[in-house]
Scaffold this active site. Sequence first.
Site, PDB file in Angstrom:
ATOM      1  N   ASP A  30       0.812  -1.224   0.000  1.00 24.28           N
ATOM      2  CA  ASP A  30       0.000   0.000   0.000  1.00 24.28           C
ATOM      3  C   ASP A  30       0.846   1.274   0.000  1.00 24.28           C
ATOM      4  O   ASP A  30       0.438   2.296   0.548  1.00 24.28           O
ATOM      5  CB  ASP A  30      -0.962   0.035   1.213  1.00 24.28           C
ATOM      6  CG  ASP A  30      -1.774  -1.231   1.317  1.00 24.28           C
ATOM      7  OD1 ASP A  30      -2.244  -1.695   0.268  1.00 24.28           O
ATOM      8  OD2 ASP A  30      -1.923  -1.758   2.432  1.00 24.28           O
TER       9      ASP A  30
ATOM     10  N   GLY B 118      -4.155  -4.304  -4.461  1.00 19.21           N
ATOM     11  CA  GLY B 118      -5.126  -3.342  -4.955  1.00 19.21           C
ATOM     12  C   GLY B 118      -4.369  -2.078  -5.303  1.00 19.21           C
ATOM     13  O   GLY B 118      -3.835  -1.411  -4.425  1.00 19.21           O
ATOM     14  N   HIS B 119      -4.261  -1.790  -6.588  1.00 15.54           N
ATOM     15  CA  HIS B 119      -3.468  -0.629  -7.012  1.00 15.54           C
ATOM     16  C   HIS B 119      -4.407   0.458  -7.524  1.00 15.54           C
ATOM     17  O   HIS B 119      -5.213   0.226  -8.415  1.00 15.54           O
ATOM     18  CB  HIS B 119      -2.458  -1.055  -8.085  1.00 15.54           C
ATOM     19  CG  HIS B 119      -1.392  -1.959  -7.546  1.00 15.54           C
ATOM     20  ND1 HIS B 119      -0.506  -2.640  -8.335  1.00 15.54           N
ATOM     21  CD2 HIS B 119      -1.076  -2.288  -6.272  1.00 15.54           C
ATOM     22  CE1 HIS B 119       0.318  -3.348  -7.569  1.00 15.54           C
ATOM     23  NE2 HIS B 119      -0.018  -3.155  -6.322  1.00 15.54           N
TER      24      HIS B 119
ATOM     25  N   GLN C 187       2.385  -5.986  -3.073  1.00 18.68           N
ATOM     26  CA  GLN C 187       2.668  -6.007  -1.627  1.00 18.68           C
ATOM     27  C   GLN C 187       3.998  -5.296  -1.333  1.00 18.68           C
ATOM     28  O   GLN C 187       4.406  -4.464  -2.133  1.00 18.68           O
ATOM     29  CB  GLN C 187       2.655  -7.438  -1.061  1.00 18.68           C
ATOM     30  CG  GLN C 187       1.283  -8.086  -1.059  1.00 18.68           C
ATOM     31  CD  GLN C 187       0.898  -8.728  -2.381  1.00 18.68           C
ATOM     32  OE1 GLN C 187       1.714  -9.363  -3.026  1.00 18.68           O
ATOM     33  NE2 GLN C 187      -0.344  -8.560  -2.788  1.00 18.68           N
TER      34      GLN C 187
ATOM     35  N   LYS D 141       2.189   2.051  -5.079  1.00 17.47           N
ATOM     36  CA  LYS D 141       2.846   1.489  -6.275  1.00 17.47           C
ATOM     37  C   LYS D 141       2.012   1.720  -7.526  1.00 17.47           C
ATOM     38  O   LYS D 141       2.545   1.967  -8.591  1.00 17.47           O
ATOM     39  CB  LYS D 141       3.062  -0.027  -6.123  1.00 17.47           C
ATOM     40  CG  LYS D 141       4.170  -0.380  -5.169  1.00 17.47           C
ATOM     41  CD  LYS D 141       4.351  -1.880  -5.065  1.00 17.47           C
ATOM     42  CE  LYS D 141       3.166  -2.571  -4.428  1.00 17.47           C
ATOM     43  NZ  LYS D 141       2.905  -2.213  -3.032  1.00 17.47           N
TER      44      LYS D 141
HETATM   45  P1  IMP Z   1      -2.768 -12.825   1.777  1.00 16.21           P
HETATM   46  O1  IMP Z   1      -1.761 -12.293   0.829  1.00 16.21           O
HETATM   47  O2  IMP Z   1      -4.196 -12.552   1.387  1.00 16.21           O
HETATM   48  O3  IMP Z   1      -2.508 -14.258   2.113  1.00 16.21           O
HETATM   49  O4  IMP Z   1      -2.581 -12.025   3.166  1.00 16.21           O
HETATM   50  C1  IMP Z   1      -1.406 -12.170   3.969  1.00 16.21           C
HETATM   51  C2  IMP Z   1      -1.013 -10.832   4.608  1.00 16.21           C
HETATM   52  O5  IMP Z   1      -0.557  -9.944   3.587  1.00 16.21           O
HETATM   53  C3  IMP Z   1      -2.155 -10.103   5.322  1.00 16.21           C
HETATM   54  O6  IMP Z   1      -1.614  -9.396   6.417  1.00 16.21           O
HETATM   55  C4  IMP Z   1      -2.648  -9.119   4.282  1.00 16.21           C
HETATM   56  O7  IMP Z   1      -3.280  -8.009   4.859  1.00 16.21           O
HETATM   57  C5  IMP Z   1      -1.324  -8.738   3.627  1.00 16.21           C
HETATM   58  N1  IMP Z   1      -1.478  -8.270   2.251  1.00 16.21           N
HETATM   59  C6  IMP Z   1      -1.664  -9.022   1.148  1.00 16.21           C
HETATM   60  N2  IMP Z   1      -1.736  -8.236   0.051  1.00 16.21           N
HETATM   61  C7  IMP Z   1      -1.572  -6.974   0.469  1.00 16.21           C
HETATM   62  C8  IMP Z   1      -1.505  -5.720  -0.209  1.00 16.21           C
HETATM   63  O8  IMP Z   1      -1.605  -5.611  -1.446  1.00 16.21           O
HETATM   64  N3  IMP Z   1      -1.320  -4.618   0.586  1.00 16.21           N
HETATM   65  C9  IMP Z   1      -1.168  -4.716   1.924  1.00 16.21           C
HETATM   66  N4  IMP Z   1      -1.207  -5.868   2.592  1.00 16.21           N
HETATM   67  C10 IMP Z   1      -1.411  -6.994   1.867  1.00 16.21           C
END
Ligand code: IMP
Length: 428
Positions: free
Chosen positions: A13, A40-41, A225, A16
């Site tokens: 977040d 989510g971009h 991420q 990017k």
């Molecule tokens: P998962 O990727 O859905 O398995 O989530 C694992 C961890 O990564 C959690 O803490 C999510 O909130 C975090 N996470 C996954 N994708 C994002 C992102 O695009 N931005 C921020 N946190 C993310």
Amino acid sequence: MKTLGVVGAQWGDEGKGKVVDVLAAQADVVARYSGGNNAGHTLVMDGKKIITHLVPSGCAYPGTACVLGAGMVIDVDVLQDEVAGIKEYGLLGGDELKVSLDAHLIMPYHRALDGLREDSRKGAAKIGTTRRGIGPCYEAKAARRGVKVRDLFYAETLRSRLEGNAAAVDAELLHLGAREGVDVDAIVKAAGAWARWLEPSVCDVGELLDDAITGGKRVLFEGAQGALLDVDHGTYPYVTSTTTTAGGISAGLGIGPTKIRSVWGITKAYTTRVGAGPFPTRAEEDAEKQIRIAGGEFGATTGRPRDCGWLDLPALRFAARVNGLTGLCVTKLDVLAMLPRVQVCRAYRDGVSPGRDGFSRAEPTYETLAGWGDPSLQAQLRVARSLAEIPATVREYLDLIEDDVGVPVTLLGVGPDRTETISLADPF
Ligand code: IMP
């Protein structure tokens, strides 16, 4: 060679989407190498907002190839909806979309497992995943029982793979309280439609990129991420399931590491995190609320309020090292300018170091920065389009970051729109 990787240097977040959107104006190809629709971009163009989850943020430029690499996991239903939404803006009208035959597919049962597992976890065991099926899909990939895009084109292979998985998946689903197990027939039927829809876009992405790079095209590698969510180097187990750092570019796209010329890391001027896990510089309640409201810090994918805090320079130094950063993009400076008081962490107490000690015992020490809290700062920043127009207080902050991290600042974000950006270096 005209290639650049753009990666998150915090917990995701960092902005990017906007940075890639701005840099993509100069790119021929934008390629995503890891993750799925957990990302989510947000792109803002002429006040219009597009949120992408799977399609690379280069989609705003007709003719720019938008590549989904083998390291990604794809939920085809989500991709179809997203592409339809983007097309409404008159974009992706040609053959821009390219999907790796080796990307893995998120199956309906991966989504179900992700949600049910998260519900069944208690207290500190909760990860706070996005519930999109990301973890279970990567788990199946590593266990060699995943389903790849290429499998969609061979119905019998697909059916036997699904039937081979069903017993174990059913047992877990039913144990976790699901009402039904895997519906192989329904998936095979859906898969036929997915295959027809994907057919014009699928390709050997490694070859496409290698040809583009060799042919002198400008290629942008888009991370998802952030470094501290990396499965190896992040705040494990509170991480996502992939290599989010620059090391993943090569593996996730099928090109050699020698094809990556430089890597820019994106950091907000402060820090946020969603989901569970250590966050050393999380601010006190009042300050956290101020940052959240000023920055609109709610998840683009899940809408969850993000935890907010101060810039964590030990974490940023760590991210710079693991990614080999050659540039830093500092976003949301205008948000920091709205706060009555600004703090920064340059070191943790007792010499705790992220690489050696991890983050769970890190206690920040803070410096309060002079000059911030001036109501006119934000307005000055929003209209600034060159370094010379940046107020001295903010320039000092940027100097501090640059000196501390040892990486030059290459781009600044001074507002949400793509025009509210100051470029300080040539990306290619
Ligand atoms: P998962 O990727 O859905 O398995 O989530 C694992 C961890 O990564 C959690 O803490 C999510 O909130 C975090 N996470 C996954 N994708 C994002 C992102 O695009 N931005 C921020 N946190 C993310």
